[in-house]
Design an enzyme around this catalytic site. Structure first.
Site: not given
Ligand SMILES: O=P(O)(O)OC[C@H]1O[C@H](O)[C@H](O)[C@@H](O)[C@@H]1O
Length: 481
Positions: A241, A460
């Site tokens: 983020r 997840k």
């Molecule tokens: O960039 P990635 O590893 O695909 O993750 C994508 C997103 O996954 C999750 O939702 C995390 O909480 C986020 O902080 C992140 O940005």
């Protein structure tokens, strides 16, 4: 610190400009916040006890501030221009690669496999791998851009269909953005878009003209059967983020150009320097963090509403929502202790002018108290004088209307206004960096780690189990036994 029973306005006790601070073209007015000048002084003392600015400097210096994951949080290095910034060599080398690639796409030196110019870019990524570049693109795009960006985030085929229908594969570049390269939504979308390329005869080596990856996973290009030079790096020491400033910003770099993106980085870097150098009573992110801390813990306000009176800033709302709620939505402290009292607020909001005709009734008269940021620009992004005059009149009027509530009711609003001298790449960088620092400073004040997201990770893992047909509830129960 004590709660004031009469819920005063800061402007009732602060003389002259004492409730304002100005830096990086941003004017913050706290006069409609609900505390006395004495309370604010108390907050400054509290900040000193917590060594708020010292902790902030330690983050920027590269100390291990993300304890649970055992690493620093160096998003500020992505927008640094000094050899002394931690990790400067690798960051600047990768920045050059990104800028060079984007420029080649823009000026037609990088073409599709049949010699077509790239006019559509599909960014496949979710959460931090989508929201930052989407907010930047929405703010800075022109009315008729040469290159169109499409953001494919959720694993919902409707969105996929709509985006593919708008693009010609021969003139489309796909960016698969994922820090981990293991996010299921992104994997499924990337496979589907790859199949679309294949169905349109783009196979083998031709694919490498149409697809690149951005990831901290060194095997990402290999996983997509792409050459290594089609991968742009990101690093574990940058949170998703907080990652718009590097490779995750690639779609915006391509669509807006390296020069505009460089300005965006410089604006953020100016805010970084301001946040390190300004005294606490003039420090924009520190003032935002301290008043948010007051509102959540003392006044017990549960939500924070962002209301941009500028179409360009509309997408800051979901961006800020992820930034603050994923960072501060925690009930345990840095040592795992259960925290007493409130931490991060629920963040919501909308285009301010549109929201006047939907939820302002609730804000003005409902049974809830709200912390509110109204944000607007002193320069319109268009040539319609009457539109700007009416919009600004609305913004100014609402700043007052939102705090003009029944003084006998137990509900009230605490409003800050944030006025930009213009919405330029530089100012956008400064605003986004300001909110990042507000968020991480709140982490220090609440004593929580703003850089991890254990709650999301459980979800997840359970989704992956659910994909096999298993009942996620059962799995949770089994894990508890
Ligand atoms: O960039 P990635 O590893 O695909 O993750 C994508 C997103 O996954 C999750 O939702 C995390 O909480 C986020 O902080 C992140 O940005």
């Amino acid at each position: 610190m004590s709660s004031s029973p009469s819920i005063p306005f800061l402007r009732e006790s602060a003389a002259g400009d004492a409730s304002q601070a100005v830096a990086c073209g941003i004017k913050l007015d706290l006069s409609r916040q609900r505390l006395t000048h004495g309370d604010l002084e108390g907050l400054f003392k509290f900040a000193a006890e917590k060594d708020l600015l010292g902790a902030h400097a330690r983050m920027i210096r590269g100390e291990c501030v993300n304890g649970s994951e055992g690493r620093p949080a160096l998003h500020t290095s992505l927008r640094a221009f000094s050899l002394s910034a931690p990790r400067y060599a690798e960051v600047s080398q990768e920045r050059r690669r990104l800028f060079d690639f984007a420029q080649r796409v823009r000026d037609g030196r990088w073409l599709g496999c049949r010699g077509d110019r790239i006019v559509d870019v599909i960014n496949i990524g979710i959460g931090g791998s989508e929201m930052g570049p989407k907010a930047v693109w929405h703010a800075l795009q022109t009315a008729s851009p040469d290159i169109h960006l499409h953001f494919l985030a959720s694993v919902d085929g409707v969105l996929l269909d709509r985006i593919l229908a708008a693009c010609n594969p021969r003139s489309t570049l796909v960016i698969v953005s994922s820090k981990s390269f293991s996010t299921r939504e992104t994997q499924v979308n990337a496979t589907a878009v790859d199949q679309w390329l294949l169905d349109n005869g783009i196979v083998g080596a031709d694919r490498s003209r149409h697809m690149v990856v951005v990831s901290a996973n060194p095997h990402a290009a290999e996983m997509m059967c792409l050459p290594l030079e089609n991968q742009f790096a990101m690093w574990n020491w940058v949170g998703g983020r907080f990652s718009v400033w590097g490779g995750i910003g690639l779609p915006a770099i391509i669509a807006l150009g390296p020069e505009a993106f460089q300005e965006f980085l410089q604006g953020a870097n100016e805010m970084d320097r301001h946040s390190l150098e300004a005294s606490i009573d003039q420090n924009l992110p520190a003032l935002l963090a301290l008043t948010a801390y007051w509102n959540s813990t003392v006044l017990k306000i549960p939500t924070h509403c962002l209301l941009p009176y500028d179409e360009r800033l509309r997408v800051l709302v979901p961006w800020l929502q992820q930034l603050q709620m994923e960072s501060l939505g925690k009930s345990h402290g840095i040592n795992g202790e259960r925290l007493k009292g409130r931490t991060g607020m629920l963040v919501w909001g909308s285009n301010g002018n549109e929201a006047q005709h939907s939820f302002y009734q609730w804000l003005r008269d409902g049974t809830g108290s709200t912390s509110i940021d109204l944000i607007w620009s002193e320069m319109p992004g268009h040539r319609y004088a009457e539109h700007y005059r009416v919009l600004l009149a609305n913004a100014r009027a609402q700043a007052e209307a939102l705090v003009a509530r029944d003084p006998k009711a137990p509900y009230f609003n605490a409003v800050s206004t944030i006025v930009l001298d213009a919405v330029t790449p530089r100012r956008l960088g400064a605003v986004m960096a300001m909110y990042e620092h507000k968020t991480t400073m709140l982490g220090t004040l609440y004593n929580i780690n703003p850089f991890d997201q254990p709650g999301v990770e459980l979800g997840k893992r359970l989704s992956k189990f659910a994909e096999t047909g298993a009942d996620p509830k059962k799995l949770l129960e089994e894990a508890r036994e």
